[in-house]
Enzyme design. Structure first.
Site, short mmCIF file in Angstrom:
data_model
loop_
_atom_site.label_atom_id
_atom_site.label_comp_id
_atom_site.label_asym_id
_atom_site.label_seq_id
_atom_site.Cartn_x
_atom_site.Cartn_y
_atom_site.Cartn_z
N SER D 109 92.85 93.70 54.29
CA SER D 109 92.93 93.79 55.75
C SER D 109 91.57 94.09 56.35
CB SER D 109 93.92 94.90 56.14
OG SER D 109 95.11 94.77 55.41
N ASP D 132 98.02 103.10 47.00
CA ASP D 132 97.27 103.06 45.74
C ASP D 132 96.04 103.96 45.73
OD1 ASP D 132 99.03 101.27 44.59
OD2 ASP D 132 97.97 99.53 45.36
N SER D 220 111.40 115.82 23.73
CA SER D 220 111.45 114.61 24.55
C SER D 220 110.06 114.37 25.12
CB SER D 220 112.45 114.77 25.68
OG SER D 220 112.08 115.85 26.52
#
Lengths: 328, 328, 328, 328
Positions: D109, D132, D220
């Protein structure tokens, strides 16, 4: 400071704030990473006096990064304010072979650490943990970003009902001495006015501003007030004053209270806590102490603990102007 | 009722609640689905008196299903309580060619609709929208499930700080006449005691229960109190009483207030609103009226509006027993 | 069943779901309330085979009511499907003096309990815990309401970006055999179409419906798809098909995945878990067993475990009609 | 630039991000505050070419500060990449008497604005809006903080089910060219490993690290992967590799997808948007242009637009080390 650090204690002290657990986790794991022992002290300085210690390894801090509060508990200790109390604390630390401690808390907690260091030459590092963001030497304290989001979510809900009924709400948020929460959450919540300890807008200007806001076509309004605002009236007296001087408004009060202190920490608070925890331990390992670790201008920095205690955290005055503009 | 319905009005009235927008959307789109015109009335009965109407098509309710509050605004109208006010309202409705209306609100709103119907034979359907869940003829009112989750999230945050400091919190929630919110949110929030309008536990039993809780090893406690609790003291008087009788506790008060009325509606409230909105319009199209649509025993049902107004919604007393057990 | 129950085991089995911890807490505390011992079994039936037991008192389940997952862990056990495995499990239970167990899980877990009961006459109660809501004998399973809200929050976020770009999103949600999540979250998320295992709408009707939706002025669209939808194509094949047949749309896919299984349980799931946990234990204490406890028509009810396993949970077909209307 | 600015246009362009609406609101209201006209351009540069303009006053941006997406819509415009397209856009702007525009978006842009400025000398200011955080000249882009929290909340839910089943999850997050989201959300989510475009850890080191993690007692694990990670395999290939090389793990994949782009903006994003919006307009009013407004080192700063476009945003490499330490 030629002492070699082999065992570090960590404690949380004063009011709790989200992100303290993430900082504890970082301290514990940084110790493990550097093969240093770590001891958790329960209930702040009071637990130090009572010898309420527990060894902590990396698995003891599993799954706490996202928990509000502090697994080490916190307390305010009057006994630590006495030389006798601190003597007991020192003896306990020595008996355990602890070489230094990291205290996570606010100004009062740092002052305690500072005095302790002056008396016993004991290495101390402070991590700023308080939702109020009122600590010199860091742009952000642990828990502040989370509290801001808690307040903003509450204001969003209040606005739903305010705009359904064309009402005026006074929302009181935490901040006895500092307007950081009120100012930022007020802008983010779209508040029409924000009352903070740092600035006395005066009752007349408040009423004038609300009248102007109504005249501009706004049908509902939210005024965010810090606990310690300078207008010299509490939030219910404010309501009475506006009730009398602006009968066109249906005024309500909401005091957000202690929910601001809890909750799952935001990403920002967790990352900051992780960075500060690592830095706190590594600073000690490098032989330095009596610093507060903080973040300034996007960098992790050290501020001498006495400066952190004596200094005054400033609000960004430009934000007051931004608020005036975007609430037009 | 042989009248053919071609144009239906919809309004929200009384206190707003999450899910009202989802119900408005369902009413508007069900009208469109059946090729009926739909008119939105702004600001409840007051807008009906003032002719504050707007045509509403399916695209006018895009992206509102997840918004708290009510896009039609709400108000309490004193004028509608007078025959003259209702006369004006009737004339406005007839002038617009409106054949029936759907009112989303609570008991007061239904009473207004009922009187209006008695005077003018005007077909009315009520949709129960209030966070208090205090309406006869439905197991759930719109906004109740959302408010429960708002309260439980706040209690979760308060518990973080309560257990970090071993404190006792009194948390006041909405419910002047009904303990639904307090009872359910109290159980879900893990409250030690729950004080509701439907049951007078007495101060002594409260203190006794808190002492027992402390003795059992609980270090912090949360007591949830409905606004209209039967103990005959407000929440600050309660705090004073416990301060005096249980000096071992550090007692704090939190009043959740109006944030309970706002917020993005839960899935449950949105689905319920959709079902009730569809049923409301289709009931009118089937030539029936003067009903409240509600949900009972997993089914969408009709309750005569006068029964809904006269009846009393009951709390599930078994929940008090469940609370006593799971808070052991 | 004249056996007097003095010690009850509790386990979670199969896929975990939010609310399981609240149910464990309720089972443990109901045992304490009735002065019965309670044993936690870790990792489901596999832990039963391996004797992975721990005594649980009321303080062991502090502060878990709001935690997702299961503190007892879960697992799928192939060994328990063999007579040898079950024999070991039985011996472990008897060695511990355990008289009965409560299993929190889904259909597979109940089947295991049923076979075990047939072989050893061991009293079993099932509590339905699965996000899929696909269990006969209860209108709601533990975790379902939480999963619905997780999905709806995700759809709300996706809609933000969908409507900023006028895009079509396919959102895949859990539900291999049952469309409960897709149907309810789809309605609440304002989905234009909902594809479920219970109904084959066909590709042509899907495209036709999307074209009609576009023609009606909708600029963005969300289609919710259950994993097990009947259209016979996976979600990426669907995207390709629509890409080809509706080039006017910019199509994206989002698969929500395992986050649907976690998260802090909603108020509804916590209250339901508390009620079912109390009922499970008290049913055993009354000398009854081999039931699933559930909620039907606003009441806590018992369903024989074999019926719960054999029966088929039905979606509310009326909701498909509601969806067609409110998505107009 | 001696031109006096009397009318400013605002548009959003490229991928949408939370906070864009707050920035639009700030631009519109700052114009009103300074008695300047403001024009909203719909659908980015494409709307500029098609003349899709609307006058915007302060009341047109009521209640949007907390909405995700962009009320001005966004689009990618191929036509604006051609001289003919830009000519049309210029003619439309001049026909409307527009003197300058503020474009909220990312690098593409800004490039569009820069070329437009070179061709027509038209004053342009850029506000960095992208989740981002990959824009040079600002420490934070609008939407980044919100996206981080969305990702962390999803990881928290996934961890619930991961730790209930002792599973390994690969969680893919946005970031084709930049690891900001993965790195920060990974630390905050307690990820065991984080794979980003800026660093190639290699498959062997990943497997080794996971084995070490398992050996240390972790049951985990969560690995966060940026879309553009450098390991050269997509997330499903990674799963296959680990399935083969670490059969002891039950590996699952979750791709968070587009929900990362939506949602209610956080307090941080709303305040930043307000500050940048004010600064953008006031910069133009001071006669300056072709800058991007951003925040660096806690200050609002201007960066020449061509530098913003050419520069490369860097991740904080120290965070990789922090992650290695706190995930021990």
């Amino acid at each position: 400071m030629s002492l070699e650090i082999k065992k570090i204690a960590v404690l949380t002290s004063g009011g709790d704030s989200p992100g303290m657990n993430a900082a504890i986790r970082a301290v514990v794991r940084t110790c493990a990473f550097h093969n240093i022992e770590c001891i958790g002290v329960y209930r702040g300085y009071q637990g130090m006096i009572e010898g309420d210690f527990r060894e902590m390894g990396p698995r003891d801090v599993n799954n706490i990064i996202n928990k509000g509060g502090t697994i080490l508990k916190s307390a305010r200790s009057k006994e630590f304010m006495t030389p006798e109390g601190r003597k007991k604390a020192y003896n306990n630390l020595k008996a355990q072979g602890i070489d230094a401690f990291v205290v996570i808390g606010g100004n009062g907690s740092f002052t305690g650490g500072l005095i302790f260091n002056e008396e016993y030459g004991f290495p101390v590092i402070g991590i700023p943990g308080t939702i109020d963001n009122d600590i010199y030497g860091t742009s952000f304290t642990l828990g502040y970003d989370t509290a801001l989001n808690t307040v903003v979510e509450a204001i969003d809900k209040i606005r739903d009902t305010a705009s359904s009924h064309n009402r005026l709400f006074f929302v009181e948020v935490m901040g006895r001495d500092a307007g950081h929460i009120a100012l930022n959450a007020g802008i983010a919540g779209g508040a029409e006015e924000i009352l903070i300890p740092e600035e006395d807008m005066g009752l007349d200007r408040l009423v004038e501003s609300l009248k102007k806001s109504k005249a501009s076509g706004k049908l509902s309004s939210i005024v965010v007030i810090a606990e310690g605002d300078k207008i010299g009236k509490n939030v219910f007296e404010l309501k009475d004053y506006v009730d009398e001087n602006m009968p066109e408004y249906d005024v309500r009060v909401s005091i957000l209270g202690h929910m601001q202190r809890g909750g799952t920490p935001t990403c920002f608070d967790r990352v900051l806590a992780s960075r500060l925890g690592v830095k706190a331990v590594e600073t000690l390992l490098e032989g330095q102490s009596n610093y507060m670790v903080g973040v300034l201008k996007d960098e992790i920095v050290l501020t001498p603990l006495d400066l952190a205690v004596k200094g005054k955290s400033q609000i960004d005055k430009e934000l007051i102007r931004v608020s005036d503009i975007v609430s037009i």
